[in-house]
Design a protein around this motif. Structure first.
Motif, short mmCIF file in Angstrom:
data_model
loop_
_atom_site.label_atom_id
_atom_site.label_comp_id
_atom_site.label_asym_id
_atom_site.label_seq_id
_atom_site.Cartn_x
_atom_site.Cartn_y
_atom_site.Cartn_z
N LEU A 1 0.82 -1.20 0.00
CA LEU A 1 0.00 0.00 0.00
C LEU A 1 0.86 1.26 0.00
O LEU A 1 0.64 2.17 -0.80
CB LEU A 1 -0.93 0.00 1.22
CG LEU A 1 -1.86 1.19 1.40
CD1 LEU A 1 -2.82 1.31 0.23
CD2 LEU A 1 -2.62 1.06 2.70
N SER A 2 1.88 1.31 0.85
CA SER A 2 2.75 2.49 0.97
C SER A 2 3.57 2.72 -0.30
O SER A 2 3.84 3.87 -0.66
CB SER A 2 3.68 2.34 2.16
OG SER A 2 2.93 2.27 3.34
N SER A 3 3.98 1.65 -0.97
CA SER A 3 4.78 1.79 -2.19
C SER A 3 3.92 2.06 -3.43
O SER A 3 4.45 2.22 -4.52
CB SER A 3 5.62 0.53 -2.42
OG SER A 3 4.75 -0.56 -2.76
N ASN A 4 2.61 2.08 -3.25
CA ASN A 4 1.63 2.31 -4.31
C ASN A 4 1.60 1.20 -5.36
O ASN A 4 1.14 1.40 -6.47
CB ASN A 4 1.80 3.68 -4.98
CG ASN A 4 0.53 4.11 -5.69
OD1 ASN A 4 -0.57 3.79 -5.23
ND2 ASN A 4 0.65 4.80 -6.80
N LEU B 1 -0.34 -1.18 -5.24
CA LEU B 1 -1.76 -1.53 -5.37
C LEU B 1 -2.54 -0.48 -6.16
O LEU B 1 -3.74 -0.61 -6.35
CB LEU B 1 -2.39 -1.70 -3.98
CG LEU B 1 -1.80 -2.79 -3.09
CD1 LEU B 1 -2.47 -2.78 -1.72
CD2 LEU B 1 -1.91 -4.15 -3.74
N ASN B 2 -1.88 0.60 -6.60
CA ASN B 2 -2.49 1.68 -7.39
C ASN B 2 -3.60 2.42 -6.66
O ASN B 2 -4.60 2.80 -7.25
CB ASN B 2 -3.02 1.16 -8.73
CG ASN B 2 -1.94 0.62 -9.61
OD1 ASN B 2 -0.86 1.21 -9.70
ND2 ASN B 2 -2.20 -0.50 -10.26
N GLU C 1 -5.33 -7.26 -14.49
CA GLU C 1 -3.94 -6.88 -14.23
C GLU C 1 -3.77 -5.36 -14.30
O GLU C 1 -4.38 -4.70 -15.15
CB GLU C 1 -3.01 -7.53 -15.25
CG GLU C 1 -2.98 -9.04 -15.17
CD GLU C 1 -1.91 -9.52 -14.23
OE1 GLU C 1 -0.90 -8.83 -14.05
OE2 GLU C 1 -2.10 -10.62 -13.67
N ASN C 2 -2.96 -4.80 -13.43
CA ASN C 2 -2.61 -3.37 -13.41
C ASN C 2 -3.82 -2.45 -13.47
O ASN C 2 -3.81 -1.44 -14.17
CB ASN C 2 -1.64 -3.05 -14.55
CG ASN C 2 -0.37 -3.84 -14.44
OD1 ASN C 2 0.14 -4.03 -13.34
ND2 ASN C 2 0.14 -4.30 -15.55
#
Length: 126
Positions: free
Chosen positions: A30-33, A35-36, A85-86
């Motif tokens: 979540l912190s590294s984004n 998960l977008n 995906e993505n």
């Protein structure tokens, strides 16, 4: 469903996430984004993830005082989540979350008659 706060945003991640992930790994994603979600690190948020077999729902809830992680496994059926995906996670309402939590679906036909009865009863007696 008093388990979760009544405030904050709710997001369903639309790609499979390992059911083995705990709080540290989910917080890192979540912190590294990855998960977008574009979380600011301060706002109250609830993140839902589903494993690749769609048999386990994980609910990560973060508020001002801490975070908690809950797992949900249905007695019958699986969580009917279409993976992409993505993709940007889907924003959910509290009623969508409650239906996913109880029946494994968010719309359309119920997969379990007992779930339908429970949700109808709750909607009459909030």
């Amino acid at each position: 469903m008093a388990l979760l706060s009544t405030t904050g945003k709710i997001f369903l991640v639309l790609e499979p996430i390992s059911g083995r992930f705990g709080i540290p790994r989910l917080l890192a994603k979540l912190s590294s984004n990855s998960l977008n979600i574009n979380w600011d690190g301060e706002e109250e948020i609830t993140i839902l993830t589903v494993n690749s077999r769609r048999s386990r729902l994980k609910i990560l809830h973060i508020d001002d005082v801490g975070c908690d992680l809950t797992s949900r496994v249905l007695n019958k059926g699986t969580f009917k989540v279409l993976f992409q995906e993505n993709c940007i996670p889907k924003a959910l309402t509290r009623s969508m979350l409650e239906r996913l939590f109880i029946d494994g679906t968010m719309e359309g036909d119920y997969q379990n008659e007992l779930s339908r009865e429970i949700l109808e009863k709750r909607s009459k007696n909030p």
